[in-house]
Design a protein around this motif. Structure first.
Motif, short mmCIF file in Angstrom:
data_model
loop_
_atom_site.label_atom_id
_atom_site.label_comp_id
_atom_site.label_asym_id
_atom_site.label_seq_id
_atom_site.Cartn_x
_atom_site.Cartn_y
_atom_site.Cartn_z
N ILE A 196 39.16 76.31 28.29
CA ILE A 196 38.28 75.88 27.20
C ILE A 196 37.34 74.78 27.70
O ILE A 196 37.79 73.82 28.33
CB ILE A 196 39.11 75.35 26.02
CG1 ILE A 196 40.09 76.42 25.55
CG2 ILE A 196 38.21 74.89 24.88
CD1 ILE A 196 41.22 75.88 24.71
N LEU A 205 38.75 76.04 17.68
CA LEU A 205 39.76 76.62 18.56
C LEU A 205 40.43 77.85 17.94
O LEU A 205 40.57 78.87 18.62
CB LEU A 205 40.79 75.56 18.97
CG LEU A 205 41.81 75.99 20.01
CD1 LEU A 205 41.15 76.52 21.27
CD2 LEU A 205 42.73 74.83 20.34
N GLU A 257 40.40 81.54 19.67
CA GLU A 257 41.62 82.31 19.96
C GLU A 257 41.57 83.69 19.29
O GLU A 257 41.91 84.70 19.93
CB GLU A 257 42.86 81.56 19.48
CG GLU A 257 43.26 80.43 20.38
CD GLU A 257 44.62 79.84 20.00
OE1 GLU A 257 45.12 80.10 18.88
OE2 GLU A 257 45.18 79.13 20.83
N HIS A 262 46.57 76.57 26.64
CA HIS A 262 45.25 75.93 26.66
C HIS A 262 45.08 75.08 27.91
O HIS A 262 45.92 74.24 28.22
CB HIS A 262 45.07 75.07 25.42
CG HIS A 262 45.12 75.84 24.16
ND1 HIS A 262 45.52 75.30 22.98
CD2 HIS A 262 44.83 77.14 23.87
CE1 HIS A 262 45.47 76.21 22.02
NE2 HIS A 262 45.07 77.34 22.55
N TYR A 278 42.02 72.68 29.40
CA TYR A 278 40.73 72.08 29.04
C TYR A 278 39.98 71.65 30.30
O TYR A 278 40.54 71.04 31.19
CB TYR A 278 40.92 70.88 28.12
CG TYR A 278 41.47 71.26 26.77
CD1 TYR A 278 40.61 71.65 25.74
CD2 TYR A 278 42.84 71.28 26.53
CE1 TYR A 278 41.12 72.02 24.50
CE2 TYR A 278 43.35 71.65 25.30
CZ TYR A 278 42.48 72.02 24.31
OH TYR A 278 42.99 72.39 23.08
#
Length: 65
Positions: free
Chosen positions: A10, A35, A39, A61, A63
């Motif tokens: 992400i 988010l 998803e 996740h 980042y």
């Protein structure tokens, strides 16, 4: 079928989130405002392109800046 755990990378692009998933050598990329939306979009794309049942997909996740 058991759960499939996939890395969801992400990135924050200002107001939007960009996400990418690599599955079976296919890079799937999408953009969303939240988010959960990202998803859901990714799950739909994984079902559409790879035939993965949506209820069996779980994301980890990761980042990036």
């Amino acid at each position: 079928m058991e759960k499939v755990k996939l890395d969801l990378i992400i990135e924050n692009q200002g107001v939007e989130l960009t996400g990418r998933v690599l599955y079976n050598d296919n890079l799937i990329i999408d953009i969303a405002l939240t988010l959960p939306e990202l998803e859901n979009n990714m799950k739909k794309l994984l079902f559409e392109f790879e035939g993965l049942p949506i209820e069996n997909i779980e994301f980890v996740h990761i980042y990036e800046a």
